[in-house]
Write a protein that holds these residues in place. Sequence first.
Motif, mmCIF file in Angstrom:
data_model
loop_
_atom_site.group_PDB
_atom_site.id
_atom_site.type_symbol
_atom_site.label_atom_id
_atom_site.label_comp_id
_atom_site.label_asym_id
_atom_site.label_seq_id
_atom_site.Cartn_x
_atom_site.Cartn_y
_atom_site.Cartn_z
ATOM 1 N N GLY A 158 -39.171 -31.608 29.842
ATOM 2 C CA GLY A 158 -38.681 -30.816 28.731
ATOM 3 C C GLY A 158 -39.261 -29.497 28.660
ATOM 4 O O GLY A 158 -39.230 -28.726 27.516
ATOM 5 N N GLN A 211 -45.522 -23.029 20.634
ATOM 6 C CA GLN A 211 -44.130 -23.225 20.836
ATOM 7 C C GLN A 211 -43.321 -21.788 20.928
ATOM 8 O O GLN A 211 -42.391 -21.357 20.206
ATOM 9 C CB GLN A 211 -43.736 -23.908 19.407
ATOM 10 N N ASN A 213 -40.731 -19.120 22.896
ATOM 11 C CA ASN A 213 -39.549 -19.285 23.502
ATOM 12 C C ASN A 213 -39.928 -19.442 25.185
ATOM 13 O O ASN A 213 -40.658 -18.571 25.627
ATOM 14 C CB ASN A 213 -38.548 -18.205 23.144
ATOM 15 N N ALA A 425 -33.592 -32.467 26.118
ATOM 16 C CA ALA A 425 -34.525 -31.827 25.273
ATOM 17 C C ALA A 425 -35.319 -30.661 26.153
ATOM 18 O O ALA A 425 -36.333 -29.992 25.869
ATOM 19 C CB ALA A 425 -35.509 -32.638 24.838
ATOM 20 N N ASP A 426 -34.664 -30.197 27.241
ATOM 21 C CA ASP A 426 -35.237 -29.128 28.162
ATOM 22 C C ASP A 426 -35.596 -27.972 27.383
ATOM 23 O O ASP A 426 -34.429 -27.363 26.834
ATOM 24 C CB ASP A 426 -34.620 -29.056 29.468
ATOM 25 N N GLU A 428 -36.835 -27.390 24.447
ATOM 26 C CA GLU A 428 -37.065 -27.812 23.115
ATOM 27 C C GLU A 428 -38.180 -28.145 22.577
ATOM 28 O O GLU A 428 -38.717 -29.034 23.163
ATOM 29 C CB GLU A 428 -35.981 -28.712 22.378
ATOM 30 N N TYR A 430 -41.428 -29.696 20.567
ATOM 31 C CA TYR A 430 -41.517 -30.887 19.686
ATOM 32 C C TYR A 430 -42.605 -30.904 18.822
ATOM 33 O O TYR A 430 -43.860 -30.671 19.191
ATOM 34 C CB TYR A 430 -41.489 -32.065 20.567
#
Length: 433
Positions: A158, A211, A213, A425-426, A428, A430
Amino acid sequence: MSAAVVTEADQADLVEVRDRADVRRQVKLVVVFALVALLLLWFALDIDSPTVKYITGARVTREDRGTEINGLNLVWGCFAVAMVGLVLAAVNRIPRGLAGTVASILVGVAFFTGFIVWSYADQATTSLVIANPLPGTVKLATPLVFGALAGCLCERAGVINIAIEGQFLTGAFFASVASSAFYSAEMGLVGGILAGVAIASLLAVFALRYQVNQVVLGVVLIALATGLTSFLLSQIPDDPSIKGYLNEPLILAPIAIPGLSDIPVLGPTLFDQTLLVYLMYLSVALVTVLLFQTRWGLRVRSVGEHPKAADTVGIKVNRVRWQAVLLGGVFAGLGGAYFTVGSTGSFDQGASAGNGFIALAAVIMGRWHPVWASLSALFFGFMWTLQSQLAFLGKIPPELLRASPYLATIIAVAGFVGRVRPPAADGEPYTKA
């Protein structure tokens, strides 16, 4: 009785309904095979002097200066193979799966065989010999395979890894430094691994903890690696007594496996390579087994598809992603080491030459599977080898030859792969609720 008659009549009126994907696949195969057949026909009609020479090895030796064959007959045989494939595609008799893949590969091999023979035919000198392109293909594909394995591991977990190019650059530089400092090509591999893991750590920290981008982050890491390696290279003095300890690495020597290296064609291709190539073979098998035959691999794929579901059964999502990204850094670092201790020696600015992006394309073309991604990398390596062999023949403009690997990448990904589905979920992040 009447009911039975009605049922038979209804069945006779039934029309087989095909899904649109199957129709598109048939149309694509027919168009591609028709183009291949037309090109092979043109190759056959354009040849005036059919005699060409070939060798089974990668280079001409005193013992083997080439065997003469009638190239025209070979091109016509390739044309026949393409026509059989075209007819089967036209009547929709090329199945999906392994059989269809084998049929496509046969048509592709027929095209490249005819193309190579046409390129070598009608040359002004008879000393030109068709060399076996497979040893060079395996060698040039080595960094691409390592980069593709790194991409598969990261994206199956992911995390989008655009930074493979940056890992290649840093791996190449520090492999050169480590090999020069320790006077050992094998230590260069260790230096490349450490550099690849370092960039992977930055990717994991900013993608998983903060997190950021992941696409933007990958581009930034490539810029960081480019600037860092350029700066460090500029700081190495030209004094040979100092440069010898920093940027004059030893190069891995080929290791011939007794018995296996004597097999015609395949022996020099697979079993007379460097330690790095043998590590590549083991790495493909290792990553495939890890992802699809172990509990850890199941966890990696689960956090890449549905991290929330994985979290509910007690899997530490970000911990598993960290592990996958760092392991991917190991393979990317080995791929970077190829550009110095595996091939050219000293590090030069931009040594990876965009191969990280081709490795990323191989991941997509291989549908995020380590085996198929590795085969895609071999295809790109073959295009590089073909370009270098045909560059001096003069039948094709050199500018087009230099662009051919990149054109092949675009055509393969956009034209043949088409729409693919990455892990759900690549890319994204979590956050545990």
